[in-house]
Design a protein around this motif. Sequence first.
Motif, PDB file in Angstrom:
ATOM      1  N   GLY A 135     -13.177  69.607 -71.303  1.00  0.00           N
ATOM      2  CA  GLY A 135     -12.692  70.654 -72.190  1.00  0.00           C
ATOM      3  C   GLY A 135     -11.649  70.146 -73.165  1.00  0.00           C
ATOM      4  O   GLY A 135     -11.662  70.484 -74.358  1.00  0.00           O
ATOM      5  N   MET A 136     -10.730  69.287 -72.692  1.00  0.00           N
ATOM      6  CA  MET A 136      -9.740  68.712 -73.597  1.00  0.00           C
ATOM      7  C   MET A 136     -10.392  67.768 -74.595  1.00  0.00           C
ATOM      8  O   MET A 136      -9.934  67.627 -75.731  1.00  0.00           O
ATOM      9  CB  MET A 136      -8.659  67.978 -72.801  1.00  0.00           C
ATOM     10  N   GLY A 137     -11.502  67.126 -74.187  1.00  0.00           N
ATOM     11  CA  GLY A 137     -12.246  66.304 -75.132  1.00  0.00           C
ATOM     12  C   GLY A 137     -12.824  67.130 -76.259  1.00  0.00           C
ATOM     13  O   GLY A 137     -12.774  66.739 -77.434  1.00  0.00           O
ATOM     14  N   VAL A 138     -13.387  68.297 -75.922  1.00  0.00           N
ATOM     15  CA  VAL A 138     -13.906  69.214 -76.944  1.00  0.00           C
ATOM     16  C   VAL A 138     -12.772  69.677 -77.860  1.00  0.00           C
ATOM     17  O   VAL A 138     -12.896  69.687 -79.094  1.00  0.00           O
ATOM     18  CB  VAL A 138     -14.590  70.422 -76.281  1.00  0.00           C
ATOM     19  N   PHE A 139     -11.665  70.065 -77.257  1.00  0.00           N
ATOM     20  CA  PHE A 139     -10.491  70.550 -77.979  1.00  0.00           C
ATOM     21  C   PHE A 139     -10.046  69.518 -79.019  1.00  0.00           C
ATOM     22  O   PHE A 139      -9.830  69.839 -80.200  1.00  0.00           O
ATOM     23  CB  PHE A 139      -9.372  70.816 -76.964  1.00  0.00           C
ATOM     24  N   PHE A 140      -9.940  68.251 -78.604  1.00  0.00           N
ATOM     25  CA  PHE A 140      -9.445  67.223 -79.509  1.00  0.00           C
ATOM     26  C   PHE A 140     -10.493  66.740 -80.497  1.00  0.00           C
ATOM     27  O   PHE A 140     -10.145  66.219 -81.563  1.00  0.00           O
ATOM     28  CB  PHE A 140      -8.861  66.055 -78.721  1.00  0.00           C
ATOM     29  N   THR A 141     -11.771  66.921 -80.183  1.00  0.00           N
ATOM     30  CA  THR A 141     -12.799  66.583 -81.164  1.00  0.00           C
ATOM     31  C   THR A 141     -12.643  67.449 -82.410  1.00  0.00           C
ATOM     32  O   THR A 141     -12.718  66.964 -83.544  1.00  0.00           O
ATOM     33  CB  THR A 141     -14.207  66.765 -80.570  1.00  0.00           C
ATOM     34  N   LEU A 142     -12.417  68.751 -82.205  1.00  0.00           N
ATOM     35  CA  LEU A 142     -12.192  69.647 -83.346  1.00  0.00           C
ATOM     36  C   LEU A 142     -10.911  69.294 -84.075  1.00  0.00           C
ATOM     37  O   LEU A 142     -10.848  69.293 -85.318  1.00  0.00           O
ATOM     38  CB  LEU A 142     -12.137  71.101 -82.858  1.00  0.00           C
ATOM     39  N   PHE A 143      -9.876  68.981 -83.305  1.00  0.00           N
ATOM     40  CA  PHE A 143      -8.601  68.574 -83.891  1.00  0.00           C
ATOM     41  C   PHE A 143      -8.789  67.365 -84.804  1.00  0.00           C
ATOM     42  O   PHE A 143      -8.332  67.344 -85.950  1.00  0.00           O
ATOM     43  CB  PHE A 143      -7.615  68.253 -82.763  1.00  0.00           C
ATOM     44  N   TYR A 144      -9.491  66.350 -84.303  1.00  0.00           N
ATOM     45  CA  TYR A 144      -9.680  65.133 -85.090  1.00  0.00           C
ATOM     46  C   TYR A 144     -10.545  65.382 -86.318  1.00  0.00           C
ATOM     47  O   TYR A 144     -10.284  64.840 -87.400  1.00  0.00           O
ATOM     48  CB  TYR A 144     -10.287  64.030 -84.223  1.00  0.00           C
ATOM     49  N   ALA A 145     -11.594  66.169 -86.162  1.00  0.00           N
ATOM     50  CA  ALA A 145     -12.472  66.439 -87.298  1.00  0.00           C
ATOM     51  C   ALA A 145     -11.686  67.041 -88.460  1.00  0.00           C
ATOM     52  O   ALA A 145     -11.822  66.627 -89.622  1.00  0.00           O
ATOM     53  CB  ALA A 145     -13.603  67.370 -86.876  1.00  0.00           C
ATOM     54  N   ILE A 146     -10.846  68.006 -88.153  1.00  0.00           N
ATOM     55  CA  ILE A 146     -10.074  68.678 -89.204  1.00  0.00           C
ATOM     56  C   ILE A 146      -9.005  67.752 -89.773  1.00  0.00           C
ATOM     57  O   ILE A 146      -8.800  67.678 -90.997  1.00  0.00           O
ATOM     58  CB  ILE A 146      -9.441  69.964 -88.644  1.00  0.00           C
ATOM     59  N   CYS A 147      -8.318  67.013 -88.891  1.00  0.00           N
ATOM     60  CA  CYS A 147      -7.238  66.152 -89.367  1.00  0.00           C
ATOM     61  C   CYS A 147      -7.745  64.935 -90.124  1.00  0.00           C
ATOM     62  O   CYS A 147      -7.000  64.332 -90.903  1.00  0.00           O
ATOM     63  CB  CYS A 147      -6.369  65.718 -88.183  1.00  0.00           C
ATOM     64  N   VAL A 148      -8.995  64.550 -89.900  1.00  0.00           N
ATOM     65  CA  VAL A 148      -9.587  63.477 -90.695  1.00  0.00           C
ATOM     66  C   VAL A 148      -9.943  63.974 -92.086  1.00  0.00           C
ATOM     67  O   VAL A 148      -9.681  63.310 -93.098  1.00  0.00           O
ATOM     68  CB  VAL A 148     -10.842  62.911 -89.987  1.00  0.00           C
ATOM     69  N   ILE A 149     -10.539  65.139 -92.149  1.00  0.00           N
ATOM     70  CA  ILE A 149     -11.013  65.671 -93.427  1.00  0.00           C
ATOM     71  C   ILE A 149      -9.859  66.092 -94.337  1.00  0.00           C
ATOM     72  O   ILE A 149      -9.881  65.840 -95.550  1.00  0.00           O
ATOM     73  CB  ILE A 149     -11.962  66.858 -93.188  1.00  0.00           C
ATOM     74  N   ALA A 150      -8.835  66.734 -93.768  1.00  0.00           N
ATOM     75  CA  ALA A 150      -7.776  67.340 -94.574  1.00  0.00           C
ATOM     76  C   ALA A 150      -7.042  66.349 -95.481  1.00  0.00           C
ATOM     77  O   ALA A 150      -6.889  66.617 -96.686  1.00  0.00           O
ATOM     78  CB  ALA A 150      -6.791  68.083 -93.673  1.00  0.00           C
TER      79      ALA A 150
END
Length: 385
Positions: free
Chosen positions: A326-341
């Motif tokens: 679950g924390m892996g899923v949580f941080f996958t979204l975090f990374y996706a957004i922080c990479v794009i922004a």
Amino acid sequence: MSNRWGVLLLLFVVRLSMAFQFQSVASMSPALMAEYKVGLGEIGLLISLYLAPGLAFALPGGEIGRRFGDKRVVLFGLVLMTVGGLIMASAPSWGWQVAGRLCAGAGGVLLNVLMSKMVTDWFAGKEIATAMAIFVNSWPAGIALCLLVVPAVTAAYGISAAVLLAASLCIIGFALLAILYRAPAEGQAASARSRWPAGSVLQAIIAAGVIWGLFNAAIGMVFSFGTPMLVERGWSLASAGSATSLVLWLVTLSVPLGGYVADRTGKHVEVMLVGFVLFAIALVVAALTTATIPAFVALGLFGGLSAGSIMSLPARVLTAEVRAVGMGVFFTLFYAICVIAPIVAGVVSSRLGTAAAGFFLGAAMLVACLPCYWIFRQLAARSRF
């Protein structure tokens, strides 16, 4: 080390090295632009590349930790961060800067995912918002320290010296974790039974990950584009870095304050949502006003209030058995957004001719957190946990 607060302090110090290394590129961005003949767009890309490996490794990171042990994987991550720093310090071209940044970022992913799980293992059912607020405070603390130190080191000794300084902190973190950390017995037992979250629990953790990603990306606009924005206004690099670091030093106060107030009052939601609104307003004001120091003080005081409450969201829907994945899923979204922004902000800033555009983008992301929380609340209510 068996006291959970002592463990929290240890994890705080180790994670601080990751924040320092991440911020080093933005802190010496004018020097990098001059040395390698690149623009804000390339700098934004290099900033994002530290987080890019999270798109591939955040999700399996929890499973890797379960198979090989959280501590071993985090130590390996610190090795990757050190190697990446050494590559960047000796980089003869921009391509080698990119390669070193990716290597260091891969190690940072492992730290971020597994150390967040470590904190949750020690504090689930206890002072989780306060603990998470203190833990995530290592990010602004490391960034603020970097903003204060790296511009001066770069000006005096050059880019390589600044990069090597960041790598040395990774080595120190490796030694501390190797000697002092141990996992709680209940956390080890739960990891052995690790499984995937499903249904509304999975959907809720996705919503929580989007919120955490948007919030961090908004903070990222300050420390990624604050320094170049002030340089545009005629500030020296050292002065601009110091002023921007003021925001992060104040965030190190507002983050634990927000978590403490949320735990003491039980008003986690109210603290989080008010924090979003106040931070968004402060970003817009800081981009428009010439009263830089008061505006940056406001950014710091409001910028960290929501952090602890956001990081406590996973504990509301994840049982111990699904926590690793679950924390892996949580941080996958975090990374996706922080990479794009930062990439988007860098491109927009280049086209508009001002780094202040990043601040407006950050405000928009904070506003988007409001409907995302409503979605999380609806899904969390349906979950069985």
